[in-house]
Scaffold this active site. Sequence first.
Site, PDB file in Angstrom:
ATOM      1  N   GLU A  79      12.195  -6.350   3.624  1.00 21.45           N
ATOM      2  CA  GLU A  79      11.263  -7.181   2.865  1.00 21.45           C
ATOM      3  C   GLU A  79      11.992  -8.199   1.993  1.00 21.45           C
ATOM      4  O   GLU A  79      12.946  -7.867   1.295  1.00 21.45           O
ATOM      5  CB  GLU A  79      10.353  -6.303   1.991  1.00 21.45           C
ATOM      6  CG  GLU A  79       9.493  -5.320   2.788  1.00 21.45           C
ATOM      7  CD  GLU A  79       8.478  -6.015   3.699  1.00 21.45           C
ATOM      8  OE1 GLU A  79       8.262  -7.232   3.554  1.00 21.45           O
ATOM      9  OE2 GLU A  79       7.898  -5.316   4.560  1.00 21.45           O
ATOM     10  N   ARG A  89      -6.536  -0.091  -2.733  1.00 20.70           N
ATOM     11  CA  ARG A  89      -7.231   0.389  -1.535  1.00 20.70           C
ATOM     12  C   ARG A  89      -7.951   1.703  -1.787  1.00 20.70           C
ATOM     13  O   ARG A  89      -8.846   2.066  -1.040  1.00 20.70           O
ATOM     14  CB  ARG A  89      -6.210   0.687  -0.439  1.00 20.70           C
ATOM     15  CG  ARG A  89      -5.621  -0.512   0.194  1.00 20.70           C
ATOM     16  CD  ARG A  89      -5.104  -0.020   1.547  1.00 20.70           C
ATOM     17  NE  ARG A  89      -3.805  -0.589   1.837  1.00 20.70           N
ATOM     18  CZ  ARG A  89      -2.992  -0.119   2.773  1.00 20.70           C
ATOM     19  NH1 ARG A  89      -3.325   0.941   3.465  1.00 20.70           N
ATOM     20  NH2 ARG A  89      -1.847  -0.699   3.003  1.00 20.70           N
ATOM     21  N   CYS A 143       3.864  -0.298  -1.856  1.00 26.58           N
ATOM     22  CA  CYS A 143       5.245  -0.656  -1.503  1.00 26.58           C
ATOM     23  C   CYS A 143       5.609  -2.008  -2.121  1.00 26.58           C
ATOM     24  O   CYS A 143       6.682  -2.169  -2.702  1.00 26.58           O
ATOM     25  CB  CYS A 143       5.417  -0.694   0.011  1.00 26.58           C
ATOM     26  SG  CYS A 143       5.282   0.952   0.762  1.00 26.58           S
ATOM     27  N   HIS A 167      10.344  -1.521   5.174  1.00 24.08           N
ATOM     28  CA  HIS A 167       9.172  -0.841   5.734  1.00 24.08           C
ATOM     29  C   HIS A 167       9.540  -0.227   7.082  1.00 24.08           C
ATOM     30  O   HIS A 167      10.260  -0.830   7.880  1.00 24.08           O
ATOM     31  CB  HIS A 167       8.019  -1.847   5.925  1.00 24.08           C
ATOM     32  CG  HIS A 167       7.020  -1.820   4.821  1.00 24.08           C
ATOM     33  ND1 HIS A 167       6.628  -2.942   4.129  1.00 24.08           N
ATOM     34  CD2 HIS A 167       6.299  -0.790   4.293  1.00 24.08           C
ATOM     35  CE1 HIS A 167       5.720  -2.606   3.219  1.00 24.08           C
ATOM     36  NE2 HIS A 167       5.503  -1.313   3.297  1.00 24.08           N
TER      37      HIS A 167
END
Length: 211
Positions: A79, A89, A143, A167
């Site tokens: 990333e 979420r 994350c 990831h």
Amino acid sequence: MRLLLTGFEPFGGESINPSQEVVRLLAETPPAGAEVTPLVLPVRSGVGLGMLAPAFDDGDYDAWLGLGQAGARVALSVERVGINVLVDRASDDDRDDGPPEQAIVKDGPAGYFSQLPVHDLARHISAAGVPAVVSNSAGTYICNEVLYAMQHHFALTARHRPSGFIHLPYLPEQAEGKRMGTPSMPLETQVAGVRAAVEYLRTLGDGSRRD
Ligand code: PCA
């Protein structure tokens, strides 16, 4: 090099998280020259600044590498950036405009780059035979939050630490029973890829740690 290597607990109805398994296995047999301390984090907001940053400071580590699951990915995703957005979420708030979103740090910078040379790192992992790419979005969930939070933490105290996030795809057993074509990668391959990443971090040397 003393490395804090973090993963996450299973979430979203899964009973396993590849990051948790990879962290455990690498801490058991770390690459030469790396002392790897494993830490598995719960998947909830606030964990970056509330739990991870204090753990890093307590251990006075030289480097941090965060791992997490991103089920749709086909390769290890190095990333590039954490952005100051958190979409909750877990919220069951059924609103027309989607789930509520908030800043990770109110009035904080829009984003922080990983403190790793992401292209070199992805190339190094690929050279070890494990598919790896640079990703320009870590998403807007936990994350991304820990990547942003850690870089914010280092920025506030003007510290440079080799630190970033990778990831991981699903494990094959997770892909079973999902939509046909759901990508996955065997655990041994994921471990080999993260091992190569840790070896790369070690080659950056202690000189890359600056206060
Ligand atoms: N993946 C989620 C959170 C925890 C994890 O392993 C994410 O990509 O934000």
